[in-house]
Design an enzyme around this catalytic site. Structure first.
Site, short mmCIF file in Angstrom:
data_model
loop_
_atom_site.label_atom_id
_atom_site.label_comp_id
_atom_site.label_asym_id
_atom_site.label_seq_id
_atom_site.Cartn_x
_atom_site.Cartn_y
_atom_site.Cartn_z
N LYS A 41 0.38 -1.38 0.20
CA LYS A 41 0.03 0.20 0.07
C LYS A 41 0.90 1.32 0.09
O LYS A 41 0.52 2.60 -0.22
CB LYS A 41 -0.91 0.13 0.94
CG LYS A 41 -2.03 -0.47 1.49
CD LYS A 41 -3.30 -0.17 1.98
CE LYS A 41 -4.68 -0.93 1.27
NZ LYS A 41 -5.68 -0.59 2.98
N ARG A 90 -18.13 -2.95 5.87
CA ARG A 90 -18.49 -1.51 5.14
C ARG A 90 -19.67 -1.77 4.43
O ARG A 90 -21.30 -1.24 4.60
CB ARG A 90 -18.16 -0.49 4.73
CG ARG A 90 -17.31 -0.39 6.15
CD ARG A 90 -15.55 1.00 4.84
NE ARG A 90 -14.88 -0.21 4.45
CZ ARG A 90 -14.14 0.24 3.59
NH1 ARG A 90 -13.58 1.77 3.53
NH2 ARG A 90 -13.14 -0.91 2.56
N SER A 128 -8.90 5.23 3.80
CA SER A 128 -8.36 6.00 4.65
C SER A 128 -7.72 7.32 3.10
O SER A 128 -7.31 8.23 2.90
CB SER A 128 -6.86 5.06 5.11
OG SER A 128 -7.43 5.08 6.23
N1 COA Z 1 -14.11 2.24 8.21
C1 COA Z 1 -13.23 3.09 7.44
N2 COA Z 1 -12.08 2.53 6.95
C2 COA Z 1 -12.57 1.09 7.10
C3 COA Z 1 -13.04 0.51 7.91
C4 COA Z 1 -13.77 0.98 8.75
N3 COA Z 1 -14.60 0.13 9.86
N4 COA Z 1 -12.74 -1.03 7.31
C5 COA Z 1 -12.11 -0.64 6.76
N5 COA Z 1 -11.63 0.74 6.23
C6 COA Z 1 -10.84 1.04 4.89
C7 COA Z 1 -9.13 1.17 5.49
O1 COA Z 1 -9.21 3.04 5.47
C8 COA Z 1 -8.62 1.17 3.88
O2 COA Z 1 -8.80 1.94 2.90
P1 COA Z 1 -8.04 2.43 2.25
O3 COA Z 1 -7.67 1.04 1.45
O4 COA Z 1 -8.06 3.64 1.54
O5 COA Z 1 -6.49 2.39 3.36
C9 COA Z 1 -9.78 -0.16 3.53
O6 COA Z 1 -10.60 -0.25 3.77
C10 COA Z 1 -9.03 -1.74 4.33
O7 COA Z 1 -7.82 -1.14 5.54
P2 COA Z 1 -7.31 -1.85 6.62
O8 COA Z 1 -9.23 -1.69 7.02
O9 COA Z 1 -6.76 -0.87 6.95
O10 COA Z 1 -7.69 -3.91 6.63
P3 COA Z 1 -6.20 -3.52 4.92
O11 COA Z 1 -6.95 -4.02 4.50
O12 COA Z 1 -4.77 -2.43 4.94
O13 COA Z 1 -5.08 -4.51 6.09
C11 COA Z 1 -4.58 -6.76 6.70
C12 COA Z 1 -5.08 -5.76 5.55
C13 COA Z 1 -3.10 -5.97 7.51
C14 COA Z 1 -5.03 -6.96 7.65
C15 COA Z 1 -3.42 -8.14 5.73
O14 COA Z 1 -3.06 -7.76 4.68
C16 COA Z 1 -2.69 -8.73 6.19
O15 COA Z 1 -3.28 -10.32 7.28
N6 COA Z 1 -1.63 -8.70 6.14
C17 COA Z 1 -0.10 -9.49 7.33
C18 COA Z 1 0.51 -10.64 6.39
C19 COA Z 1 -0.50 -12.15 5.89
O16 COA Z 1 -0.75 -12.83 6.74
N7 COA Z 1 -0.94 -12.02 4.63
C20 COA Z 1 -2.18 -13.34 3.78
C21 COA Z 1 -3.36 -12.97 4.41
S1 COA Z 1 -4.37 -13.95 3.95
#
Ligand code: COA
Length: 158
Positions: A41, A90, A128
Site C-alpha cells: 500500500k 462496510r 483512508s
Molecule cells: N471504517 C472505515 N474505513 C475502513 C473500515 C472501517 N470500519 N474498515 C476498513 N476500512 C478501509 C481502510 O481505511 C482502508 O482504506 P484504504 O484501502 O483506502 O487504505 C481499507 O478499508 C482496508 O484497510 P484496513 O482495514 O486498514 O485493512 P487492510 O485491508 O489494509 O489490511 C491486512 C490488510 C493487514 C489485514 C492483511 O494485509 C494482512 O493480514 N497482512 C499480514 C500478512 C498476511 O498474513 N497476509 C495473508 C492474509 S490472508
C-alpha cells in the site's frame, strides 16, 4: 481470557476503524489493534506513526491494546493466543476480498475464527485513501478522523 486481533494498515486510523474497535472491545476480554507493515500500500505514515495514532485514538478504551507486526497475521495471532480476527465490513464491495482473506487465514490456522462487524452506517463510505485525498485538496476532514489524528494528517500533507 478471550483475545481478538484487529489488524489493518490504518494509514491513518479513521472513525470507522475506531467504531469497529469499540464494538469489538464489548465482545472480547482483550482486543489488540495490530498495525501491519503492508508495503503493497506504500503508506503515507510510517508504521511507528500509524501505531502512535491508533494508540492516541483508543487510549480511553480500557481493554484495547495497540501493537504492530510483520509477517503472517495468523502467526502473530497465535503468538498472543488470540481466538479471533476482527474485520469491519462496510459494504458488499468489501466482501470478496474479506471472504478470500478469511478462508486463507482459516486454511493457515483452522482454530482462529474471523469475526466481521458492521460499523455504524455513518462510517460506511469512509476509507483512508478518500480521507487523505480530501485533506490534500483542502477539504474538511474533522468528521472522518479521531481528534488526535487530524493535526498529524494536515501536517504530513504540508
Ligand atoms: N471504517 C472505515 N474505513 C475502513 C473500515 C472501517 N470500519 N474498515 C476498513 N476500512 C478501509 C481502510 O481505511 C482502508 O482504506 P484504504 O484501502 O483506502 O487504505 C481499507 O478499508 C482496508 O484497510 P484496513 O482495514 O486498514 O485493512 P487492510 O485491508 O489494509 O489490511 C491486512 C490488510 C493487514 C489485514 C492483511 O494485509 C494482512 O493480514 N497482512 C499480514 C500478512 C498476511 O498474513 N497476509 C495473508 C492474509 S490472508
Amino acid at each position: 481470557m478471550r483475545t481478538a486481533i484487529y489488524p489493518g494498515t490504518f494509514d491513518p486510523i479513521t472513525n470507522g476503524h475506531l467504531d469497529i474497535a469499540i464494538r469489538a472491545s464489548a465482545l472480547f476480554d482483550k482486543v489488540i489493534v495490530a498495525v501491519a507493515e503492508n508495503p503493497q500500500k506504500k503508506p503515507l505514515f510510517s508504521k511507528t506513526e500509524r501505531r502512535d495514532l491508533v494508540s492516541q485514538s483508543v487510549k480511553d478504551i480500557e481493554n484495547v491494546e495497540v501493537t504492530d507486526f510483520d509477517g503472517l497475521l495468523v502467526d502473530y495471532a497465535k503468538s498472543v493466543n488470540a481466538c479471533a480476527i476482527i474485520r469491519g465490513l462496510r459494504a458488499v464491495s468489501d466482501f470478496e476480498f474479506e471472504f478470500q482473506m478469511a478462508l486463507m487465514n482459516r486454511k493457515l490456522c483452522p482454530e482462529l475464527e474471523t469475526v466481521y462487524l458492521m460499523p455504524s452506517e455513518k462510517y460506511t463510505y469512509i476509507n483512508s485513501t478518500i480521507v487523505k485525498e480530501i485533506a490534500r485538496l483542502g477539504g474538511k476532514i474533522d468528521c472522518f478522523l479521531p481528534e488526535a489524528v487530524v493535526p498529524y494528517l494536515k501536517e504530513k500533507l504540508k
